[in-house]
Design an enzyme around this catalytic site. Structure first.
Site, PDB file in Angstrom:
ATOM      1  N   HIS A  31       0.810  -1.221   0.000  1.00  0.00           N
ATOM      2  CA  HIS A  31       0.000   0.000   0.000  1.00  0.00           C
ATOM      3  C   HIS A  31       0.842   1.270   0.000  1.00  0.00           C
ATOM      4  O   HIS A  31       0.338   2.349  -0.289  1.00  0.00           O
ATOM      5  CB  HIS A  31      -0.989  -0.007   1.181  1.00  0.00           C
ATOM      6  CG  HIS A  31      -0.401   0.259   2.521  1.00  0.00           C
ATOM      7  ND1 HIS A  31      -0.216  -0.724   3.481  1.00  0.00           N
ATOM      8  CD2 HIS A  31       0.023   1.412   3.107  1.00  0.00           C
ATOM      9  CE1 HIS A  31       0.275  -0.190   4.581  1.00  0.00           C
ATOM     10  NE2 HIS A  31       0.442   1.106   4.369  1.00  0.00           N
ATOM     11  N   ASP A  53      -0.019  -7.707   1.380  1.00  0.00           N
ATOM     12  CA  ASP A  53       0.370  -6.306   1.537  1.00  0.00           C
ATOM     13  C   ASP A  53       1.888  -6.149   1.525  1.00  0.00           C
ATOM     14  O   ASP A  53       2.466  -5.425   2.334  1.00  0.00           O
ATOM     15  CB  ASP A  53      -0.229  -5.694   2.808  1.00  0.00           C
ATOM     16  CG  ASP A  53      -0.137  -4.165   2.808  1.00  0.00           C
ATOM     17  OD1 ASP A  53       0.024  -3.588   1.716  1.00  0.00           O
ATOM     18  OD2 ASP A  53      -0.217  -3.562   3.897  1.00  0.00           O
ATOM     19  N   SER A 110       4.673   2.511   8.038  1.00  0.00           N
ATOM     20  CA  SER A 110       4.320   1.368   7.200  1.00  0.00           C
ATOM     21  C   SER A 110       5.504   0.935   6.344  1.00  0.00           C
ATOM     22  O   SER A 110       6.122   1.747   5.652  1.00  0.00           O
ATOM     23  CB  SER A 110       3.142   1.726   6.289  1.00  0.00           C
ATOM     24  OG  SER A 110       1.959   1.868   7.024  1.00  0.00           O
TER      25      SER A 110
END
Length: 376
Positions: A186, A216, A319
């Protein structure tokens, strides 16, 4: 489990100054009471009185007696033989043979024995994509947040992706010296260009190698990069609730930010969007847990993975960064966090200690697919 395997008959007849003989120097008893060497180039053993005790040192596999351990071995009676001028030669070959045996045992059993050899020699090797944990930081500094930060920060990068509707900031973990970096899908999904900055301030452009939206995960490659420090990939299956962990990433673009905490839960089923248009937003990357939506709507296209939960402070920009164990091994890729940034009460803004990471064993099992250029 690794174990040291000793062949039958090996190290059963200590001689000389107490060192274990090599396999080709074992003495055979002559029926007439004399001792004849198997190899005629080797001299006969020196005389020993019957039942004479011999103090043996610790052996390669930590057993008892002789070359194996710290016990006491009793020699059988050997008739007195002539003194031989090459006694010093035997005493030279013994320690060398033992050292070779220790080195071979270390190579065969790996893990614990290799670690013991590291401790004796004072070396600590960072191994990328290792299948077992290593000591990235010295054992005397295990759990030291500053030592972990010094060792692992060079292996964590900041990622800035240009999207059609804005930009995305995240982090990544270096997995090869030539610039392979693992991050969250992402972070880079739908990017028209990707720029990466290392901990020393060097900037690179990067291209996507492979993606796996179901986990992911994504692999990118820095252009014209060399000499980067790959992270040591640990074993996430060895984690237990309460273990100390350290997170390194670039929250809000603050490169190399270090936070610490513990593993607060394992095997959390976290659902995140796979739609590249689902941006991180002000509250962080949206995710779903227990039927509830956090940080926005995850949309209709989602994927679920079993995550490590941590109370180490994570914020937007973490992230793709590293979750690290007390020995300096990366055990997870940080991927989602609960954020109350949109709350009216400013005291609730920022991280509230609910962060999630993709287990590193999931990453390792997916690396070959990502390297193949798969775009899932």
């Amino acid at each position: 489990m690794s174990e040291s395997i000793r062949r039958s008959g090996e190290y059963e007849h200590p001689q000389g100054d107490g060192q274990a003989p090599a396999a080709d120097s074992v003495q055979s008893a002559d029926p007439r009471g004399t001792s004849a060497p198997v190899n005629p180039e080797w001299p006969p053993p020196p005389p020993y009185a019957p039942g004479r005790p011999f103090a043996a040192g610790p052996g390669a596999d930590g057993g008892q007696g002789g070359a194996d351990g710290g016990g006491t071995a009793t020699f059988p009676a050997f008739p007195a033989g002539p003194a031989h001028a090459s006694t010093s030669r035997k005493r030279t070959r013994g320690p060398l043979a033992l050292l070779a045996a220790v080195a071979i045992a270390s190579a065969v059993v790996g893990g614990g024995t290799a670690f013991a050899f590291q401790e004796l020699t004072g070396t600590h090797t960072v191994a990328a994509s290792s299948t077992t944990t290593t000591n990235v930081v010295p054992s005397s500094q295990r759990g030291s947040i500053s030592a972990i930060a010094r060792a692992v920060t060079p292996s964590v990068v900041e990622i800035n992706a240009t999207l059609d509707n804005g930009t995305s900031t995240g982090s990544g973990v270096v997995v090869s010296s030539k610039g392979e970096v693992v991050t969250n899908n992402h972070v880079i999904a739908g990017a028209s260009s990707i720029k990466v900055r290392t901990s020393d301030g060097t900037s690179y452009t990067a291209q996507v190698v492979g993606t796996d939206s179901s986990k992911d995960l994504a692999l990118i490659k820095l252009r014209n990069a060399s000499g980067l420090k790959p992270a040591a990939l640990g074993d996430s299956d060895g984690l237990t609730v309460g273990d100390q962990v350290v997170a390194i990433g670039s929250p809000e673009g603050l490169t190399g930010t270090v936070t610490s905490g513990i593993v607060s839960a394992l095997h959390r089923d976290v659902t995140v969007p796979t739609d590249e248009n689902q941006g991180q937003g002000d509250g962080g990357w949206p995710f779903q847990f227990g039927g509830h939506q956090f940080n926005g709507d995850t949309g209709s296209s989602t994927t679920t993975y079993r995550a490590i939960q941590t109370d180490a402070s994570l914020n937007p920009g973490n992230s793709g960064g590293a979750l690290i164990d007390a020995s300096g091994n990366v055990v997870g890729i940080n991927s989602a966090m609960y954020s109350a940034n949109q709350a009216s009460d400013s005291s609730n803004a920022g991280s509230v200690g609910l962060g999630f990471a993709i287990p590193i064993n999931t990453v390792k099992s997916d690396l070959a697919t990502l390297r193949s250029g798969s775009q899932n």
